[in-house]
Motif scaffolding. Structure first.
Motif, mmCIF file in Angstrom:
data_model
loop_
_atom_site.group_PDB
_atom_site.id
_atom_site.type_symbol
_atom_site.label_atom_id
_atom_site.label_comp_id
_atom_site.label_asym_id
_atom_site.label_seq_id
_atom_site.Cartn_x
_atom_site.Cartn_y
_atom_site.Cartn_z
ATOM 1 N N ALA A 120 0.901 -1.226 0.065
ATOM 2 C CA ALA A 120 -0.033 -0.258 -0.065
ATOM 3 C C ALA A 120 0.915 1.218 -0.059
ATOM 4 C CB ALA A 120 -0.797 0.092 1.033
ATOM 5 N N ASP A 121 0.402 2.189 -0.600
ATOM 6 C CA ASP A 121 1.097 3.687 -0.606
ATOM 7 C C ASP A 121 1.227 4.191 0.800
ATOM 8 O OD1 ASP A 121 0.716 6.780 -0.879
ATOM 9 O OD2 ASP A 121 1.591 5.950 -2.660
ATOM 10 N N GLU A 122 2.326 4.741 1.263
ATOM 11 C CA GLU A 122 2.688 5.327 2.435
ATOM 12 C C GLU A 122 1.513 6.197 2.868
ATOM 13 O OE1 GLU A 122 6.654 6.295 3.251
ATOM 14 O OE2 GLU A 122 7.402 4.585 2.374
ATOM 15 N N ASP A 123 1.357 7.089 1.736
ATOM 16 C CA ASP A 123 0.436 8.247 1.951
ATOM 17 C C ASP A 123 -1.069 7.807 2.410
ATOM 18 O OD1 ASP A 123 2.396 10.092 1.561
ATOM 19 O OD2 ASP A 123 1.844 10.461 -0.432
ATOM 20 N N ASP A 124 -1.630 6.673 1.750
ATOM 21 C CA ASP A 124 -2.578 5.933 2.047
ATOM 22 C C ASP A 124 -2.628 5.413 3.304
ATOM 23 O OD1 ASP A 124 -3.876 6.591 -0.333
ATOM 24 O OD2 ASP A 124 -3.227 4.779 -1.333
#
Length: 85
Positions: free
Chosen positions: A10-14
Protein backbone atom coordinates in the motif's frame (compact mmCIF):
# COMPACT_ATOMS: atom_id res chain seq x y z
CA UNK A 1 -17.17 -15.52 7.62
CA UNK A 2 -13.64 -16.50 8.55
CA UNK A 3 -10.68 -14.23 8.08
CA UNK A 4 -7.59 -15.17 6.11
CA UNK A 5 -4.26 -13.44 6.46
CA UNK A 6 -2.76 -11.90 3.33
CA UNK A 7 -0.06 -9.37 2.48
CA UNK A 8 -0.60 -6.35 0.27
CA UNK A 9 1.52 -3.40 -0.71
CA UNK A 10 0.00 0.00 0.00
CA UNK A 11 1.05 3.57 -0.65
CA UNK A 12 2.61 5.19 2.44
CA UNK A 13 0.36 8.25 2.12
CA UNK A 14 -2.75 6.05 2.03
CA UNK A 15 -1.60 4.19 5.12
CA UNK A 16 -1.02 7.51 6.92
CA UNK A 17 -4.59 8.59 6.11
CA UNK A 18 -5.91 5.25 7.37
CA UNK A 19 -3.91 5.65 10.59
CA UNK A 20 -5.33 9.16 11.12
CA UNK A 21 -8.86 7.92 10.41
CA UNK A 22 -8.44 5.07 12.88
CA UNK A 23 -7.27 7.43 15.61
CA UNK A 24 -10.07 9.91 14.88
CA UNK A 25 -12.88 7.32 14.79
CA UNK A 26 -11.60 4.87 17.41
CA UNK A 27 -11.57 2.01 14.91
CA UNK A 28 -8.57 -0.18 14.18
CA UNK A 29 -6.55 0.26 11.02
CA UNK A 30 -7.27 -3.39 10.21
CA UNK A 31 -11.01 -2.80 10.44
CA UNK A 32 -10.79 0.12 8.01
CA UNK A 33 -8.69 -1.90 5.58
CA UNK A 34 -11.06 -4.91 5.79
CA UNK A 35 -14.02 -2.61 5.05
CA UNK A 36 -12.20 -1.18 2.02
CA UNK A 37 -11.42 -4.68 0.72
CA UNK A 38 -15.06 -5.70 1.21
CA UNK A 39 -16.29 -2.64 -0.71
CA UNK A 40 -13.81 -3.33 -3.52
CA UNK A 41 -14.97 -6.96 -3.70
CA UNK A 42 -18.64 -5.93 -3.89
CA UNK A 43 -17.82 -3.44 -6.66
CA UNK A 44 -16.37 -6.30 -8.72
CA UNK A 45 -19.19 -8.76 -8.08
CA UNK A 46 -21.37 -9.81 -10.98
CA UNK A 47 -24.96 -10.57 -10.01
CA UNK A 48 -26.83 -13.44 -11.64
CA UNK A 49 -30.05 -11.44 -11.86
CA UNK A 50 -30.78 -7.72 -12.09
CA UNK A 51 -31.80 -5.90 -8.91
CA UNK A 52 -34.94 -4.62 -10.62
CA UNK A 53 -36.36 -5.85 -13.92
CA UNK A 54 -37.32 -3.40 -16.65
CA UNK A 55 -40.98 -4.18 -16.04
CA UNK A 56 -40.73 -3.52 -12.30
CA UNK A 57 -38.84 -0.26 -12.49
CA UNK A 58 -37.94 1.67 -9.39
CA UNK A 59 -40.77 3.89 -8.22
CA UNK A 60 -40.02 6.41 -5.50
CA UNK A 61 -43.56 7.75 -5.29
CA UNK A 62 -42.77 10.90 -7.25
CA UNK A 63 -40.56 12.25 -9.98
CA UNK A 64 -37.23 13.51 -8.70
CA UNK A 65 -36.06 17.00 -9.52
CA UNK A 66 -32.45 18.15 -9.84
CA UNK A 67 -32.91 19.88 -6.47
CA UNK A 68 -34.08 16.62 -4.84
CA UNK A 69 -30.97 14.83 -6.08
CA UNK A 70 -28.61 17.68 -5.10
CA UNK A 71 -30.16 17.89 -1.62
CA UNK A 72 -29.76 14.13 -1.12
CA UNK A 73 -26.10 14.24 -2.18
CA UNK A 74 -25.35 17.23 0.07
CA UNK A 75 -27.14 15.61 3.02
CA UNK A 76 -25.18 12.37 2.50
CA UNK A 77 -21.90 14.26 2.27
CA UNK A 78 -22.60 16.28 5.41
CA UNK A 79 -23.67 13.20 7.37
CA UNK A 80 -20.46 11.35 6.44
CA UNK A 81 -18.30 14.41 7.12
CA UNK A 82 -19.85 14.90 10.55
CA UNK A 83 -19.51 11.20 11.41
CA UNK A 84 -15.82 11.21 10.49
CA UNK A 85 -14.90 14.24 12.62
Amino acid sequence: MGLKRTNVYADEDDLAVIKQGAERTGRSESEIIREAIHRAALAQRVWDEPFVTRDEGLHLGKSLTKKDIKDAVVDGYETRRDRNR
